[in-house]
Scaffold this active site. Sequence first.
Site, PDB file in Angstrom:
ATOM      1  N   LYS A  79     -20.188  -7.878 -78.676  1.00 52.35           N
ATOM      2  CA  LYS A  79     -20.136  -7.079 -77.446  1.00 52.35           C
ATOM      3  C   LYS A  79     -19.604  -5.696 -77.786  1.00 52.35           C
ATOM      4  CE  LYS A  79     -18.356  -7.321 -72.675  1.00 52.35           C
ATOM      5  NZ  LYS A  79     -17.590  -8.145 -71.710  1.00 52.35           N
ATOM      6  N   SER A 155     -19.803  -9.335 -67.409  1.00 50.89           N
ATOM      7  CA  SER A 155     -20.178  -8.114 -68.073  1.00 50.89           C
ATOM      8  C   SER A 155     -20.784  -8.312 -69.466  1.00 50.89           C
ATOM      9  CB  SER A 155     -18.965  -7.195 -68.183  1.00 50.89           C
ATOM     10  OG  SER A 155     -17.971  -7.783 -69.009  1.00 50.89           O
ATOM     11  N   SER A 179     -16.508 -12.862 -67.371  1.00 56.96           N
ATOM     12  CA  SER A 179     -17.569 -12.143 -68.075  1.00 56.96           C
ATOM     13  C   SER A 179     -18.179 -12.833 -69.287  1.00 56.96           C
ATOM     14  CB  SER A 179     -17.063 -10.772 -68.516  1.00 56.96           C
ATOM     15  OG  SER A 179     -17.128  -9.893 -67.444  1.00 56.96           O
TER      16      SER A 179
HETATM   17  N1  GLN Z   1     -16.888  -9.524 -62.634  1.00 54.54           N
HETATM   18  C1  GLN Z   1     -15.508  -9.263 -62.891  1.00 54.54           C
HETATM   19  C2  GLN Z   1     -15.233  -7.792 -62.742  1.00 54.54           C
HETATM   20  O1  GLN Z   1     -16.122  -7.087 -62.417  1.00 54.54           O
HETATM   21  C3  GLN Z   1     -15.129  -9.778 -64.248  1.00 54.54           C
HETATM   22  C4  GLN Z   1     -15.432  -8.862 -65.363  1.00 54.54           C
HETATM   23  C5  GLN Z   1     -14.960  -9.359 -66.693  1.00 54.54           C
HETATM   24  O2  GLN Z   1     -14.620 -10.534 -66.858  1.00 54.54           O
HETATM   25  N2  GLN Z   1     -14.860  -8.448 -67.640  1.00 54.54           N
HETATM   26  O3  GLN Z   1     -14.147  -7.341 -62.926  1.00 54.54           O
END
Ligand code: GLN
Length: 474
Positions: A79, A155, A179
């Site tokens: 990532k 994400s 994410s």
């Molecule tokens: N969807 C969550 C957010 O927008 C989690 C994102 C993540 O785990 N990095 O913050």
Amino acid sequence: MPNIFFSMSLSQHSITALRDLLSRGAITSTDIVDDLLAQTSAHEGEVGAFLSLDADRIRAAAAKADLSLPLGGIPIAIKDNINAVDEPCTCGSKFLAEHYRSPYDAGVIKQLRAAGAILFGRTNMDEFAMGSATENSALQATNNPAAPGHIPGGSSGGSAAAVAARFVPAALGSDTGGSIRQPASHCGVVGLKPSYGLVSRYGLVAFASSLDQIGPMTRTVEDAALLLQTIAGHDPLDSTSLPVAVDDYLSGLKQGVKGLRIGIPKEYFAEGLDPAVKAATMAGVARLEEQGATAVEISLPHTEYAVATYYIIAPAEASSNLSRFDGVRYGHRAAHPADILSLYQQSREEGFGAEVKRRILLGTYVLSSGYYDAYYNKAQKVRTLIRRDFEQAFQLVDAIVSPVAPSPARKMGECSNPLEDYLADVCTIPVNLAGLPAISVPLPVSGLPIGLQIITPHLQEAQLLRIAHAVELQ
Ligand code: GLN
């Protein structure tokens, strides 16, 4: 699940299968990367999983791979918020897209290199990991290979898509509120968020430091165990890294679930849950029962406050963490600022996208004097209540099973209001607030991919993987 890109190339193989072929001398690491690069160049145009990929460097690494090491010659995608020396690390942001190259290796990258893995491409993500669809990437869109036209989730959407599209057998993601697990669920792959403190955060670009964890995304539970085995462990460069010995995640993997008590939290099956998700989740529970586990209904009473709590704590930490992007030290710098203050303002105005700005505003607001007690401090107290809910539940059960997300992947471009996506984090966020390990494992479905979330007590990853393996068995 049938894959749209089916072929007999080595790109179809799990890490475990590749290691077997490598150890028997049947293939070389060059054979693997040749097949993966061919698969990627054939389909990346439709998928958009990678933000960068250096085929020459990958081929050179394969040519000198040390096959005696645990992941010798195995390519892993990363990532794009995990630093690896001399590589880009854009975090899906224009801020870091042009000039930034990592000056150092993250803890997990050092571990992957020591295990002989080959770093493959760098995967697309929501900007600074803020989002659930990868649509907040400032750099490109990513399509879901298991459901074209749908979001891959986020994400870590690029990592999930790369694994689902057979570009790599495995990838690393990061999980602050879901994410890793949610894109894994949406793309039909395995995604594990480790216990807070088990995997080093050193070199992971911080979003919300008390919640962030790096974890594996793979096509099999066994591969998740193998990759976790490699990246887990104490790192003195991360002050929140736990000084604990790493369990053996592989040896007990196939021991089954006989006699285990599995909790079904009633709050996770509330109104709004898609019937297909509910049916698939209950089929996953039935699979565990068939193998000798007992399912019991439990309650996690503070679940309804989790989304609000997270969307105070995570932006608060983000607003502080992202203050380092000031136009002076990293990445983008405004061209002709009048003075130092305009340098900060213009660089941040130009470099950050809308969602990142929204989180910084929210976070700064809840931390400001007069609001700190009303919002941030209150949220910390509720966080403790949510953690206690889990502690009490784990007096009664060995593991908790739930949906990962209330619905399968939505279509790309179909979110009109960020709140819709925030609310869909309800099943994954409590786990981060409590610092627990959890996994998404694909369920057998005929339509869009759906994962089952399994949650265990802190540092019980071995048990987590064992239960996931039992769900995965066909
Ligand atoms: N969807 C969550 C957010 O927008 C989690 C994102 C993540 O785990 N990095 O913050």
